[in-house]
Design an enzyme around this catalytic site. Structure first.
Site, PDB file in Angstrom:
ATOM      1  N   TYR A  25      18.578   8.391  39.944  1.00 15.74           N
ATOM      2  CA  TYR A  25      18.126   9.376  38.957  1.00 15.74           C
ATOM      3  C   TYR A  25      16.702   9.831  39.290  1.00 15.74           C
ATOM      4  O   TYR A  25      16.377  11.024  39.249  1.00 15.74           O
ATOM      5  CB  TYR A  25      18.190   8.777  37.541  1.00 15.74           C
ATOM      6  N   SER A 107       6.911  11.939  28.438  1.00 13.75           N
ATOM      7  CA  SER A 107       7.974  12.948  28.332  1.00 13.75           C
ATOM      8  C   SER A 107       8.618  12.937  26.940  1.00 13.75           C
ATOM      9  O   SER A 107       8.734  11.883  26.307  1.00 13.75           O
ATOM     10  CB  SER A 107       9.042  12.648  29.384  1.00 13.75           C
ATOM     11  N   TYR A 130       9.582  19.513  25.459  1.00 14.34           N
ATOM     12  CA  TYR A 130      10.690  20.437  25.718  1.00 14.34           C
ATOM     13  C   TYR A 130      10.945  21.147  24.399  1.00 14.34           C
ATOM     14  O   TYR A 130      10.959  20.501  23.342  1.00 14.34           O
ATOM     15  CB  TYR A 130      11.956  19.682  26.111  1.00 14.34           C
ATOM     16  N   THR A 156       6.807  22.233  28.910  1.00 11.51           N
ATOM     17  CA  THR A 156       7.675  22.479  30.072  1.00 11.51           C
ATOM     18  C   THR A 156       8.587  23.651  29.789  1.00 11.51           C
ATOM     19  O   THR A 156       9.372  23.623  28.840  1.00 11.51           O
ATOM     20  CB  THR A 156       8.494  21.218  30.400  1.00 11.51           C
ATOM     21  N   LYS A 252       3.898  24.148  32.070  1.00  9.42           N
ATOM     22  CA  LYS A 252       4.483  23.544  33.279  1.00  9.42           C
ATOM     23  C   LYS A 252       5.729  24.301  33.725  1.00  9.42           C
ATOM     24  O   LYS A 252       6.590  24.611  32.902  1.00  9.42           O
ATOM     25  CB  LYS A 252       4.842  22.082  32.969  1.00  9.42           C
ATOM     26  N   HIS A 276       9.756  21.404  39.082  1.00 11.03           N
ATOM     27  CA  HIS A 276      10.349  20.254  38.404  1.00 11.03           C
ATOM     28  C   HIS A 276      10.755  19.171  39.426  1.00 11.03           C
ATOM     29  O   HIS A 276      11.767  18.491  39.268  1.00 11.03           O
ATOM     30  CB  HIS A 276      11.571  20.699  37.584  1.00 11.03           C
ATOM     31  N   ARG A 279      14.297  19.556  40.918  1.00  6.88           N
ATOM     32  CA  ARG A 279      15.427  19.110  40.091  1.00  6.88           C
ATOM     33  C   ARG A 279      16.062  20.256  39.320  1.00  6.88           C
ATOM     34  O   ARG A 279      17.049  20.068  38.643  1.00  6.88           O
ATOM     35  CB  ARG A 279      14.950  18.038  39.100  1.00  6.88           C
TER      36      ARG A 279
HETATM   37  C1  FNR Z   1      11.032  14.605  36.057  1.00  7.02           C
HETATM   38  N1  FNR Z   1      10.337  15.731  35.638  1.00  7.02           N
HETATM   39  C2  FNR Z   1      10.230  16.007  34.296  1.00  7.02           C
HETATM   40  N2  FNR Z   1       9.439  17.032  33.862  1.00  7.02           N
HETATM   41  C3  FNR Z   1       9.270  17.265  32.549  1.00  7.02           C
HETATM   42  O1  FNR Z   1       8.540  18.186  32.190  1.00  7.02           O
HETATM   43  N3  FNR Z   1       9.895  16.479  31.625  1.00  7.02           N
HETATM   44  C4  FNR Z   1      10.717  15.444  31.970  1.00  7.02           C
HETATM   45  O2  FNR Z   1      11.248  14.750  31.117  1.00  7.02           O
HETATM   46  C5  FNR Z   1      10.927  15.217  33.352  1.00  7.02           C
HETATM   47  N4  FNR Z   1      11.745  14.226  33.783  1.00  7.02           N
HETATM   48  C6  FNR Z   1      11.765  13.849  35.096  1.00  7.02           C
HETATM   49  C7  FNR Z   1      12.453  12.715  35.491  1.00  7.02           C
HETATM   50  C8  FNR Z   1      12.382  12.289  36.806  1.00  7.02           C
HETATM   51  C9  FNR Z   1      13.093  11.047  37.222  1.00  7.02           C
HETATM   52  C10 FNR Z   1      11.640  13.034  37.762  1.00  7.02           C
HETATM   53  C11 FNR Z   1      11.541  12.585  39.196  1.00  7.02           C
HETATM   54  C12 FNR Z   1      10.992  14.175  37.381  1.00  7.02           C
HETATM   55  C13 FNR Z   1       9.567  16.514  36.603  1.00  7.02           C
HETATM   56  C14 FNR Z   1       8.182  15.901  36.795  1.00  7.02           C
HETATM   57  O3  FNR Z   1       7.390  16.085  35.662  1.00  7.02           O
HETATM   58  C15 FNR Z   1       7.451  16.501  37.988  1.00  7.02           C
HETATM   59  O4  FNR Z   1       7.497  17.905  37.880  1.00  7.02           O
HETATM   60  C16 FNR Z   1       8.026  16.073  39.325  1.00  7.02           C
HETATM   61  O5  FNR Z   1       8.415  14.729  39.285  1.00  7.02           O
HETATM   62  C17 FNR Z   1       6.999  16.250  40.423  1.00  7.02           C
HETATM   63  O6  FNR Z   1       7.559  15.971  41.665  1.00  7.02           O
HETATM   64  P1  FNR Z   1       7.445  14.569  42.426  1.00  7.02           P
HETATM   65  O7  FNR Z   1       6.028  14.080  42.306  1.00  7.02           O
HETATM   66  O8  FNR Z   1       8.395  13.645  41.746  1.00  7.02           O
HETATM   67  O9  FNR Z   1       7.843  14.920  43.808  1.00  7.02           O
END
Ligand code: FNR
Length: 383
Positions: A25, A107, A130, A156, A252, A276, A279
């Site tokens: 995940y 989050s 969110y 976000t 964001k 993100h 993702r």
């Molecule tokens: C996220 N990200 C994310 N962003 C957000 O605004 N709310 C969230 O709940 C989540 N959840 C989330 C879960 C997981 C497992 C990951 C890996 C990422 C995105 C996160 O805030 C961020 O944008 C990225 O993780 C940045 O990239 P790197 O550092 O993981 O490469």
């Protein structure tokens, strides 16, 4: 055990300690994962200018993000289900960040609630929001963040609908969990993880379950979430959110210069250039590729932050050279958490700090705030 020298060492240790469905995940991107991979690989295309015979004593990485002091410009990004990488994950990560002097962002989709994190920390953290269709619930979340003393709201805007997360689907990751023999085996082979998880009360989505209308327990969460993300979200929504919050607002999910201009018009204090973590829209460019364009467009009007693919202090330095005032790490601290709880998160920050300091010195600079594009070569048009 192999020594922990780089973020990739923490990643491999986490892989061995966290049940596969939760490790995947964290470790996956959407669909083909091309954007996720580009986030990391595009940093390597940027080359640093080595300088010599420069006084390198008294170096500092300290700076400010949205006017708040930070020991280095690296915040912990909001990540959902962090409490599934390690029991009490959000609390431990927040404590590690607090001790290190960098911001922690909780989050909306966290396991530990705003109140649970606030009860175990002493300094303000940031809260990520969110926007759901149930605006009464969103207003109450904002009020809870205010009551907990949160010092910034990270809004976000890039998840009106969920990207195609194929690995999670293949792994059968769902809320409520539907445990198959495969899942039970994955957990049974991670006994430390299981033991710690079973002895913590924080095992559900603490900001939502018991708070949102119709979500009394985990069984109703999945349909609620699928139904609640708001496909009609618009720039106008920032107005009422700003009014309700009344504090520093960070937007964001900016990856386009037109959106960056909208963000400036909406009056937020900072924007995060972000896809993100690869993702959401697979096929979108990496954050670092887009950063210079956004800086050129609105860098004189709003503070610019970036996340996505930062795996070393060198990456942080490159982002700063290209005009970011702050960076965020998601997976690097999650790997640390999975590998070793609070100590692992601290290690992830120490690794970045050491690499950032060494790289800055070898670039001939003593203060991070003096770095700019002159410290880079232009390669493949990235600069
Ligand atoms: C996220 N990200 C994310 N962003 C957000 O605004 N709310 C969230 O709940 C989540 N959840 C989330 C879960 C997981 C497992 C990951 C890996 C990422 C995105 C996160 O805030 C961020 O944008 C990225 O993780 C940045 O990239 P790197 O550092 O993981 O490469």
């Amino acid at each position: 055990m192999a020594p922990i020298l780089e973020i990739s060492d923490l990643k491999e240790r986490a892989r061995r300690r966290v049940p596969k469905m939760f490790f995947d995940y964290a470790d996956s991107g959407s669909w083909t994962e091309s954007t996720y991979q580009a986030n990391e690989s595009d940093f390597a295309k940027i080359k640093l200018r080595q300088r010599i015979a420069v006084d390198m004593t008294n170096r500092t990485l300290a700076t400010k993000m949205i006017g708040q002091d930070v020991s280095m410009p690296v915040a912990l990004a909001p990540t959902g289900l962090t409490g599934m990488q390690h029991a009490d994950g959000e609390i431990l990560a927040a404590q590690a960040a607090e001790e290190f002097g960098v911001p922690f962002t909780l989050s909306t989709m966290s396991i530990c609630s705003i109140e649970a994190v606030a009860a175990k920390t002493t300094k303000p953290f940031w809260f990520q929001l969110y926007v759901m269709k149930d605006r009464d619930f969103i207003n109450s979340l904002i009020d809870r963040a205010k009551n907990a003393g949160c010092s910034a709201l990270v809004l976000t805007f890039d998840l009106q609908i969920l990207g195609q997360r194929h690995k999670d689907l293949r792994n059968g990751l769902s809320a409520p969990p539907k445990f198959t023999p495969k899942h039970i085996w994955q957990m049974a082979t991670r006994p430390m993880w299981c033991m710690k998880m079973l002895t913590t009360p924080n095992r559900t989505f603490g900001n939502i379950v018991g708070h949102a209308k119709g979500v009394g327990d985990l069984s109703s969460l999945s349909s609620w979430t699928a139904e609640q993300f708001d496909p009609r979200l618009s720039w106008d929504d920032i107005e009422w959110i700003k009014k309700q919050w009344g504090g520093p607002l960070i937007l964001k999910g900016i990856l386009d210069k037109e959106d960056a201009r909208h963000a400036v018009d909406s009056g937020c204090d900072a924007i995060i250039v972000s896809n993100h973590g690869g993702r959401q829209l697979d096929g979108a460019p990496s954050s670092i590729e887009i950063l210079p364009e956004i800086v050129d467009e609105v860098g004189d009007k709003v503070e610019i932050h970036i996340d996505g693919g930062i795996r070393s202090g060198q990456d942080v330095l490159k982002a700063i050279c290209l005009g970011a005032k702050g960076t965020y790490i998601g997976r690097p601290f999650l790997y640390g958490l999975g590998a070793g709880g609070k100590q692992g998160v601290t290690q992830s920050l120490e690794i970045l700090q050491k690499e950032l300091d060494t790289t800055m010195a070898l670039c001939g600079r003593r203060d991070l705030n003096t770095l700019n594009r002159d410290n880079l070569y232009s390669i493949n048009g990235v600069k």
